[in-house]
Design a protein around this motif. Sequence first.
Motif, short mmCIF file in Angstrom:
data_model
loop_
_atom_site.label_atom_id
_atom_site.label_comp_id
_atom_site.label_asym_id
_atom_site.label_seq_id
_atom_site.Cartn_x
_atom_site.Cartn_y
_atom_site.Cartn_z
N UNK A 147 -0.86 11.99 3.60
CA UNK A 147 -2.04 11.94 4.30
C UNK A 147 -2.80 10.60 3.99
N UNK A 148 -2.64 10.24 2.72
CA UNK A 148 -3.35 8.90 2.53
C UNK A 148 -2.50 7.64 2.99
N UNK A 149 -1.08 7.69 3.02
CA UNK A 149 -0.26 6.62 3.28
C UNK A 149 -0.13 6.55 4.77
N UNK A 165 7.09 11.47 4.44
CA UNK A 165 6.46 12.58 4.46
C UNK A 165 7.50 13.56 3.22
N UNK A 166 8.74 13.53 3.64
CA UNK A 166 9.74 14.24 2.78
C UNK A 166 9.60 13.64 1.40
N UNK A 167 9.89 12.47 1.37
CA UNK A 167 9.81 11.53 0.27
C UNK A 167 8.56 11.86 -0.60
N UNK A 168 7.39 11.52 -0.18
CA UNK A 168 6.09 11.41 -1.05
C UNK A 168 5.07 12.80 -1.11
N UNK A 226 0.83 -1.39 0.06
CA UNK A 226 -0.01 0.19 -0.07
C UNK A 226 0.92 1.30 0.04
N UNK A 227 1.93 1.42 0.69
CA UNK A 227 2.82 2.36 0.82
C UNK A 227 3.40 2.59 -0.47
N UNK A 228 4.00 1.59 -0.89
CA UNK A 228 4.83 1.48 -2.29
C UNK A 228 3.75 2.03 -3.52
N UNK A 264 -9.12 4.22 -0.87
CA UNK A 264 -9.36 2.83 -0.64
C UNK A 264 -8.04 2.43 0.00
N UNK A 265 -7.10 2.52 -0.53
CA UNK A 265 -5.72 2.17 -0.13
C UNK A 265 -5.50 2.49 1.64
#
Length: 359
Positions: free
Chosen positions: A212-214, A203-206, A43-45, A59-60
């Motif tokens: 927020x969703x991850x 947070x810094x990466x994405x 999910x994170x990826x 949904x994820x």
Amino acid sequence: MKDLHSFGWYAARIAPHMPKKAFKPVPGRLFGGLAYLLICIAGLLTIGLFHLHPLFYLLIAIVLGTSFAAMGFLGHEILHGTVVRKAWLRDLLGAIAFWPLTTGPKLWRKWHNLTHHVHTQDHEKDPDSWPTLEKLSKSKFLRWVYRLPISVRAFSSFASLTVTFTLHSAKMFVTYIKEFKPRKQPEVWLQFILPWVSWIGLLIWIGPLKWFFAFLLPLLIANFIVMLYISTNHRLNPLVPVNDPLANSLTVTVPKWVDVLHFNFSYHTEHHLFPGMSSKYYPLVKFHIKRMWPERYHEMSISRAVVALWKTPRVYYHQNELIDPREGHVYGSLGNGLEPKDIQFRKIEADKLISEKSK
């Protein structure tokens, strides 16, 4: 209140009826944990690497939130030593399972295993117990909160479940860090900081939107699921002078498939009788409790327990009752007059309430 017995008194009478394998670790529980871990990584990826419609992210996030909660339930079991016994492996696996909930294994064992379980529903020693009327009278903040109507308090309380576990865990860190030996404190600090470092790094990466969703939304969902169970564990039960799980704990019932997904976390009375036993065997423990002490055992559906929590206040009055100080309404607790199907209260006079607060 009926005569009280310690958890050891009950356990000694049930243990001879349990199979020997029930007292051994069950490492097979880790397969469920591995499945949840893989779901979380996937999910994170997916959120981090792909640009999708926000609906798919939502949904994820829901799947991640339910998985975070389930990993916490398994982490709870692992850190009681019911999955593996080697201390270093237990703490490592527990740290991984609790990573999404940002709670370190050493803090959890100190707060939950060694304090909450030993002093359950002791209003002075249990870090998870709710306040008495006397404690309320000494806190300006609590007095302000309990000036609000019970419906407003109930709504606010249930809304706050989305952050309660995380905030309470941070509070427990502040409460207990000084009780660890100086040479152990750096490790406890590291276990507290590292999860947050990893999530802030994400947070810094994405970026904020995907983060927020991850993480943030899944954390709120996980908090709510975990706290929905925890809120029913003891909050309808009385404060007690003896750590009697049949008096101070409540088992809730959920659909069987939910028990499978949540590692039988609903069996809470059983857990307090045998915290060192895998929850895999709690249905059998429940059978023996109901066979031996059916009149003492408290269980109800989680939906009914939640409704009862909504309709009753969270301040204790004379240990075995609950009081709404604003209205002077006094409710029973489980085993002391509370009937979840028909919740009633009695009224006490304001001058009597003021007099008791001042004592």
